[in-house]
Motif scaffolding. Structure first.
Motif, PDB file in Angstrom:
ATOM      1  N   ILE A  58       0.905  -1.144   0.293  1.00 41.98           N
ATOM      2  CA  ILE A  58       0.111   0.166  -0.630  1.00 41.98           C
ATOM      3  C   ILE A  58       0.377   1.123   0.179  1.00 41.98           C
ATOM      4  O   ILE A  58       1.664   1.263   0.856  1.00 41.98           O
ATOM      5  CB  ILE A  58      -0.724   0.159   1.351  1.00 41.98           C
ATOM      6  CG1 ILE A  58      -1.130  -1.136   1.418  1.00 41.98           C
ATOM      7  CG2 ILE A  58      -1.303   1.049   1.281  1.00 41.98           C
ATOM      8  CD1 ILE A  58      -2.640  -1.652   3.090  1.00 41.98           C
ATOM      9  N   LEU A  59       0.685   2.204  -0.810  1.00 40.47           N
ATOM     10  CA  LEU A  59       1.535   3.413  -1.250  1.00 40.47           C
ATOM     11  C   LEU A  59       0.186   4.737  -1.134  1.00 40.47           C
ATOM     12  O   LEU A  59      -0.605   4.642  -1.677  1.00 40.47           O
ATOM     13  CB  LEU A  59       2.013   2.992  -2.598  1.00 40.47           C
ATOM     14  CG  LEU A  59       3.006   1.862  -2.774  1.00 40.47           C
ATOM     15  CD1 LEU A  59       2.357   1.075  -3.458  1.00 40.47           C
ATOM     16  CD2 LEU A  59       4.246   2.088  -3.198  1.00 40.47           C
ATOM     17  N   CYS A  60       1.544   6.037  -0.948  1.00 44.79           N
ATOM     18  CA  CYS A  60       0.210   6.562  -0.985  1.00 44.79           C
ATOM     19  C   CYS A  60       1.192   7.762  -1.675  1.00 44.79           C
ATOM     20  O   CYS A  60       1.969   7.663  -1.212  1.00 44.79           O
ATOM     21  CB  CYS A  60      -0.141   7.374   0.514  1.00 44.79           C
ATOM     22  SG  CYS A  60      -1.253   6.430   1.992  1.00 44.79           S
ATOM     23  N   TRP A  61       0.567   8.393  -2.616  1.00 43.90           N
ATOM     24  CA  TRP A  61       1.217   9.854  -3.340  1.00 43.90           C
ATOM     25  C   TRP A  61       1.152  10.887  -3.089  1.00 43.90           C
ATOM     26  O   TRP A  61      -0.665  11.448  -2.711  1.00 43.90           O
ATOM     27  CB  TRP A  61       1.167   9.237  -4.524  1.00 43.90           C
ATOM     28  CG  TRP A  61       1.746   9.827  -5.958  1.00 43.90           C
ATOM     29  CD1 TRP A  61       3.661  10.093  -6.208  1.00 43.90           C
ATOM     30  CD2 TRP A  61       1.578  10.764  -6.238  1.00 43.90           C
ATOM     31  NE1 TRP A  61       3.784  10.661  -7.045  1.00 43.90           N
ATOM     32  CE2 TRP A  61       2.815  12.041  -7.347  1.00 43.90           C
ATOM     33  CE3 TRP A  61       0.474  11.875  -6.908  1.00 43.90           C
ATOM     34  CZ2 TRP A  61       2.679  12.560  -8.200  1.00 43.90           C
ATOM     35  CZ3 TRP A  61       0.165  12.378  -7.788  1.00 43.90           C
ATOM     36  CH2 TRP A  61       1.216  13.081  -8.344  1.00 43.90           C
ATOM     37  N   GLY A  62       1.902  11.836  -2.494  1.00 41.68           N
ATOM     38  CA  GLY A  62       1.832  13.037  -2.097  1.00 41.68           C
ATOM     39  C   GLY A  62       2.190  13.926  -4.113  1.00 41.68           C
ATOM     40  O   GLY A  62       3.444  13.857  -4.611  1.00 41.68           O
ATOM     41  N   TYR A  63       1.565  15.545  -3.437  1.00 41.54           N
ATOM     42  CA  TYR A  63       1.928  16.339  -4.520  1.00 41.54           C
ATOM     43  C   TYR A  63       1.403  17.848  -4.702  1.00 41.54           C
ATOM     44  O   TYR A  63       0.052  17.067  -3.476  1.00 41.54           O
ATOM     45  CB  TYR A  63       1.280  15.902  -6.244  1.00 41.54           C
ATOM     46  CG  TYR A  63      -0.233  15.793  -5.968  1.00 41.54           C
ATOM     47  CD1 TYR A  63      -1.335  16.778  -6.580  1.00 41.54           C
ATOM     48  CD2 TYR A  63      -0.723  14.611  -5.883  1.00 41.54           C
ATOM     49  CE1 TYR A  63      -2.522  17.092  -7.023  1.00 41.54           C
ATOM     50  CE2 TYR A  63      -2.485  14.501  -5.467  1.00 41.54           C
ATOM     51  CZ  TYR A  63      -3.051  15.527  -6.161  1.00 41.54           C
ATOM     52  OH  TYR A  63      -4.036  15.653  -5.959  1.00 41.54           O
TER      53      TYR A  63
END
Length: 347
Positions: free
Chosen positions: A105-110
């Motif tokens: 499980i990965l979270c991506w930020g921008y």
């Protein structure tokens, strides 16, 4: 005079707005007080990456993982806070791994912030989309998981970034960006959470907010214009996305309740009419019994929203491997056929 300004950014909430009726004289006094407050010496603020962490974060490696779940926050969101309930539970990190132990499980930020007082990201959504594809490709190559199925969970603006990412990935062919195509081929399912596919009220998010940005915020006007209802950009994006949208198992989640605002009425941030794409026959609309902020924050496994979302994700994960493998085999056959035809034509 009616003024609207955004809130929640300091806590990592996605965008909502507040409307306040006030006389011109009252507004002038507010402007003076705001200028005075901004001119006072302030303690050093966190750096951009600390305020708004960017890139991929693995929140759970999984046990012998067979699928990747990738979460994208929305407008004025945060890589961690968007998914964290008031009791500190980050459901992607603290709850979901128990129900999907074989998922990484990965979270991506921008940086999609419109209400920071000293900076704003001027990247277009397509630039964010290309960055998402690039970040995922690097992570998956370095961990020998380039062919692993992917399920995306995208809140608010994150869903529009994701659609652009898949459009870009689908267009990639042999050459420098050949690896980028693997993201589209590996994508099995998408959970759009309150994504404004048809846009939202332009007055709330664009024109009125823009009138006070010089006082309150450094708003990304181009980003907000993309989100206006029936904007040309949104229509173009949907036109490019339509040919591939049936390649994915899609859930359109929409909020049931209006979101509270400070000193103003509750508002439906992304109503059902915008959150669900009309005519997408293979997709399933799903109501989440919460407002726009709480629809992606679950305090425990008994939360009805978590039960709904996690069960759908479990079903997707069960069916993903075989489907993606067949898709990749079909792609290989097509590529081999093209190469053979090219060789024949060159003789």
């Amino acid at each position: 005079m009616e003024v609207m300004f955004s809130q929640y950014e300091a806590s990592g909430y996605d965008i909502t707005t507040t409307t306040i009726g006030m006389a011109s004289s009252e507004f002038s006094r507010l402007v003076d007080r705001t200028k005075w407050a901004l001119s006072r010496p302030r303690a050093p603020s966190p750096g951009p990456m600390e305020e708004h962490p960017q890139g991929l974060e693995v929140v759970s490696e999984g046990h012998d993982p067979i699928i990747d779940i990738v979460a994208l926050h929305g407008l004025n969101g945060h890589r961690a806070k968007t998914w964290t309930a008031g009791n500190g539970v980050h459901w992607l990190r603290d709850l979901l791994p128990e129900d999907l132990p074989r998922a990484r499980i990965l979270c991506w930020g921008y940086d999609a912030n419109t209400n920071t007082a000293d900076r704003a990201s001027w990247q277009y959504l397509y630039d964010h989309a290309r960055t998402l594809v690039s970040d995922l490709c690097r992570k998956r190559k370095l961990t020998s998981s380039i062919d692993r199925p992917i399920i995306f969970v995208a809140h608010n603006l994150g869903g529009l970034v994701l659609k652009s990412a898949l459009i870009h990935s689908d267009a990639a062919r042999q050459g420098a960006l050949a690896d980028h195509r693997s993201i589209k081929l590996s994508t099995y399912g998408i959970f759009f959470m309150g994504t404004p596919h048809q846009g939202v009220n332009g007055e709330q998010l664009g024109r009125v907010l823009g009138n006070v940005t010089s006082v309150f915020v450094a708003a990304n006007d181009r980003l907000l214009k993309h989100l206006e209802r029936d904007s040309e950009w949104l229509q173009q994006q949907q036109g490019q996305y339509a040919p591939i949208m049936n390649d994915f198992v899609t859930k359109y989640a929409f909020e049931e309740y209006a979101t509270p605002t400070v000193l103003g009425p509750r508002i439906m941030v992304v109503p059902r009419a915008s959150a669900v794409v009309v005519g997408h026959a293979n997709a399933e609309p799903i109501v989440i019994h919460a407002d726009h902020i709480s629809m992606v924050r679950y305090s425990s496994k008994s939360d009805v929203g978590y039960v709904t979302v996690s069960e759908h994700l479990r079903i997707m994960a069960t069916d993903a491997t075989g489907t993606v493998q067949q898709r990749e085999e079909r792609e290989t056959r097509v590529n081999n056929s093209r190469e053979a035809q090219s060789c024949m034509s060159s003789i």
